[in-house]
Design an enzyme around this catalytic site. Structure first.
Site, short mmCIF file in Angstrom:
data_model
loop_
_atom_site.label_atom_id
_atom_site.label_comp_id
_atom_site.label_asym_id
_atom_site.label_seq_id
_atom_site.Cartn_x
_atom_site.Cartn_y
_atom_site.Cartn_z
N THR A 1 -8.18 9.41 -9.72
CA THR A 1 -7.85 8.81 -8.42
C THR A 1 -6.50 9.35 -7.98
O THR A 1 -5.60 9.54 -8.80
CB THR A 1 -7.76 7.29 -8.51
N GLU B 1 -13.09 4.01 -8.98
CA GLU B 1 -13.27 3.13 -10.13
C GLU B 1 -14.61 2.40 -10.10
O GLU B 1 -14.99 1.75 -11.08
CB GLU B 1 -12.14 2.08 -10.17
N LYS C 1 3.09 -11.56 2.82
CA LYS C 1 2.99 -12.91 2.27
C LYS C 1 4.07 -13.77 2.92
O LYS C 1 5.21 -13.76 2.52
CB LYS C 1 3.12 -12.86 0.75
N TRP D 1 -1.22 -15.34 4.12
CA TRP D 1 -1.26 -13.88 4.11
C TRP D 1 -1.51 -13.37 5.52
O TRP D 1 -2.43 -13.81 6.22
CB TRP D 1 -2.37 -13.38 3.18
#
Lengths: 542, 542
Positions: A186, A331, A436, A441
């Protein structure tokens, strides 16, 4: 009590035999070239894979040694996809778009023994080879092998010469299905690339999922245009899945520009295709300029980034093509979720489902984790970080358990969003970019999109900046269209009613250019550094 | 080199969670009753499965104990399909159509601890229960449990009472994917039934195959009518596959006659269905009598026996329904092959592909073995016995390796035929019925079909009889239509030109009735015995 079922392993060899055998004469790999299509039947690709395996054995490839590819999507790359894992070695697809130092790092980290390299990529590859410490053989595919200078200890071969005269059958060994088959790194922006090692089992199961009706629906009747590179998350699993069921493949090689892509579609009549949204935007623009018949395409799978809803509608309304959103990452092999609306859903509700990242299948378990580490309900509202696990999801990186990324078998995806009760995933931000603010959020992406809908704004980037009262608050960095003017107060006023009141940003800055990564994404890391270094001129509204 | 992928097991619990979770409210099990449909959402079935698991634990079910079902296709049977394997026990589906002594044998052989029995089947079950030595609990589903007398040492329960008030969540244990999940006995005609034990892995992989586009193409959009019983080769895998992807299920319970089936189709609008050919013949006859709207059905999967081509054409031409041939057996989970013609094939060629038993998928390896044990080519001509192996194919029977049936991981299917180069299977006979004449094989089935096409012939059975010169030659046993006459010489003349000259039978006998098995198939074993005992009046032509 033991089952009486056969323990035969799931394997790439099984896929190789099926594609090259029963589907050998009916399916083909079409590789695009400067002079149009070059055709190889699956039987021919199967024979080439056998010859390649014999050649690699002669180069000393044994056990689970790594054989790397530095190649575009083409028939020879397909032969390597089949030969290397089927013979028990591990295919390492080098991502040609990584920075040179990253490429050297991953080749050394994986301990690549052989590299197959397309001759058209030699200019990029030549300077890397001397730094690849474990590579003993470079095999040049196409063109003139002597164009590559051999560093000390490395032999350079011509692919054609190396394979010539070798047997076109290979007795593929029986392997443990959990053994390594392929690996892909990655492209981390913050650290060295991390290796994901796929197993025969994970690739086989993933291929079945790609061929499920509610998966990518790939079948023997299809001709699949794989725009997504074979060096990027295994071309989203298309090559193995296509070989498993005998769907033909159309491979663009290096011709990834809108004009040749449209020509390929018109000439080779794919029924489905897979690519990132920017590719499709280019295709639409090209079609506007020079209309062509692309009516063979029924479905286009889009991933890597969210597809703008307007583009999805244009494809459907002007071209009769259904754009299907998918979500995944290296992944996750990569198919994590796919957006097929439930039965009976129509109109705007259907579009809302299609704009989501889709439903996680039975094999991909998901959960949402909140700021405090607690699990959140699938209520279509609660926003948290998505974690996934399953038989084609990684549980570690190669040589690195990375507890920040993996815990108790779960992969922290770094993606933030919510799940509906019927299992559809809606991503709203990256975990590292979400703001945050006082226990809530704020999605940086949503704020950016809202600001960018102002006519004077060309680009907007949002990052979180420290705030005494709320811990973090959004900072908006705005690039104006040439000749347009506006100011922070006007933009904040513009946002009122478009986002929740408590999300309205106080911090604004105007910049001339948005910092971007090598692949053209907003580089928020650089913007954060500019802010931390005091390089930005920030306005604070009351 | 180890893969970095998750080792999470494939499991029925995973299927249970997916169906009852994301698909819980959108998918349903429709159970047909005397008064029409009874509906249970997948969420409700999931909760019922949890309650059932708690109840079974209280009845002492631990580890891999066997829980048997003696049930029609209905929502309660579906709950048992989910609960029993998910809790780690083994589901044993008792085939209610076996002879009583066979049923007693299999219950004792499997050591069933609990039996769930439909109250409508109590008349059949009551006399069996006292002979089932290991059964400790009988649970009556529906109706009045007190109608079943408890033999000594057995407790009788009402399903509803047993489940009432129990928690509707169960913490399904993590299991080895190769552990036993379910078992099903084959109804051998020559010996005691043999048990096939499916694993969590084999069922999960098989479910994915059912949901592959080139498999049964089952998807979330579907409503599947499962006519094939859940006690017969797991209803061809439909229940688990449907729960995996959220396709709804329509279950006929005991209403398997043409009239209620047609009513079910008209009322519940299934999109696909699965059943043996005789069921579909009845449906066609019923539709001729009383036309109904069955246009919701797109595809009908037929297996268990070859479907007459005329019936396939009637379905397609009169009703717009594609009949898809499938081949398999209890030992193959059962999906072995499925007949979807290759892309681009049209007209009569397409019909020829559709009349085959279909293509073996990547997960089912096949080979043809000749009389001498040598492997035969896939040339569309060479006839041999089919052997298969793969992750959902049995390698042994429960407690019996049976070297006659299994060797080196291969299953001898007992089916004889040929394979085309593109992998399509054409079965011509059963191995035990094929006539081995001078090194060549004569298909008894083909001869029977040819003789039966003579207007005077009602039925014809062909068996091999000893012959000094050719080792075996065909004997044809003919049942004439009432009032029709013909003789051996005329029938042999009729066959000339219809079969190869060397296949023309010399041996003929005329009988008043064809011996048949309990399920209505020709009983060639009995005919052979009649011949061996000298009970047949055989004519020998020169």
């Amino acid at each position: 009590m033991l089952s009486t079922m056969n323990d035969d392993p799931l394997s790439i060899a099984r896929i190789t035999r099926q594609g090259a055998g029963p589907h050998g004469d009916s399916a083909e790999v079409v590789t695009w070239t400067e002079s149009g299509p070059r055709r190889s039947s699956y039987a021919e690709v199967g024979r080439e894979a056998a010859r390649l395996a014999h050649a690699l054995r002669e180069l000393g490839v044994t056990g689970d040694q790594r054989v790397a590819t530095f190649m575009w999507n083409n028939a020879e790359h397909m032969a390597a996809y089949l030969a290397v894992p089927s013979m028990g070695a591990v295919l390492h697809t080098l991502n040609i778009r990584l920075f040179p130092e990253q490429l050297v790092y991953v080749a050394n980290h994986a301990e690549d023994h052989v590299v197959l390299v397309d001759h058209t990529l030699l200019p990029l590859f030549a300077s890397l080879l001397p730094e690849m410490k474990t590579v003993r053989h470079a095999v040049v595919v196409g063109g003139d092998a002597s164009a590559l200078e051999a560093p000390p200890g490395v032999q350079v071969h011509s692919y054609a010469d190396l394979l010539a005269g070798r047997p076109d059958q290979f007795d593929w060994p029986e392997l443990d299905e959990r053994s390594a088959a392929a690996m892909c790194y990655t492209s981390g922006t913050t650290a060295n690339p991390k290796g994901v090692v796929y197993s025969h089992r994970s690739i086989y199961l993933h291929s079945m999922q790609v061929c499920m009706t509610d998966g990518m629906n790939l079948a023997q009747q299809d001709r699949a245009l794989a725009v997504v590179p074979m060096f990027h998350a295994m071309s989203w699993g298309l090559p193995y899945a296509a070989f498993m069921v005998g769907a033909s493949m159309i491979m663009p090689d290096r011709f990834l520009q809108p004009e040749p892509l449209v020509e390929m579609i018109a000439a080779e009549r794919p029924t489905m295709a897979a690519a990132v949204p920017t590719i499709w935007q280019g295709v639409l623009t090209e079609l506007d300029k020079r209309p062509r018949d692309i009516s063979s395409l029924h479905e286009v799978v889009v991933g890597g980034a969210a597809c703008p809803p307007a583009m999805m509608r244009t494809f459907e309304e002007q071209h009769g093509i259904t754009v299907v959103h998918a979500w995944g990452m290296t992944e996750t092999s990569p198919l994590g979720s796919l957006a097929r609306p439930p039965a009976g859903v129509t109109g705007e509700e259907r579009w809302a489902y299609r704009a989501s990242q889709g439903r996680l299948p039975a094999s991909v378990e998901g959960r949402l984790v909140g700021d405090d580490g607690n699990l959140l309900p699938w209520d279509g509202q609660s926003v948290g970080e998505l974690e996934v696990r399953g038989p084609w999801v990684a549980k570690a990186y190669y040589g690195d358990d990375d507890p920040e990324k993996f815990h108790d078998g779960w992969l922290r995806t770094g993606d933030v969003g919510y799940l509906t009760p019927d299992g559809f995933l809606h991503l709203t931000d990256r975990a590292k970019d979400v703001i945050k603010s006082g226990g809530e959020w704020i999605s940086s992406v949503e704020l950016e999109n809202q600001v960018m809908s102002h006519p004077a704004v060309a680009e907007a980037m949002v990052i979180g900046v420290p705030d005494e009262k709320w811990s973090e608050r959004p900072l908006v960095a705005v690039v104006l269209h040439e000749g347009k003017t506006t100011d922070a107060a006007e933009l904040r006023e513009f946002l009122t009613g478009r986002v929740a009141h408590w999300q309205l940003p106080e911090y604004w800055t105007f910049i001339t250019e948005a910092p971007k990564t090598s692949v053209g994404k907003f580089d928020k890391k650089r913007l954060r550094k500019q802010h931390a270094d005091g390089d930005l001129d920030v306005v604070r509204l009351a």
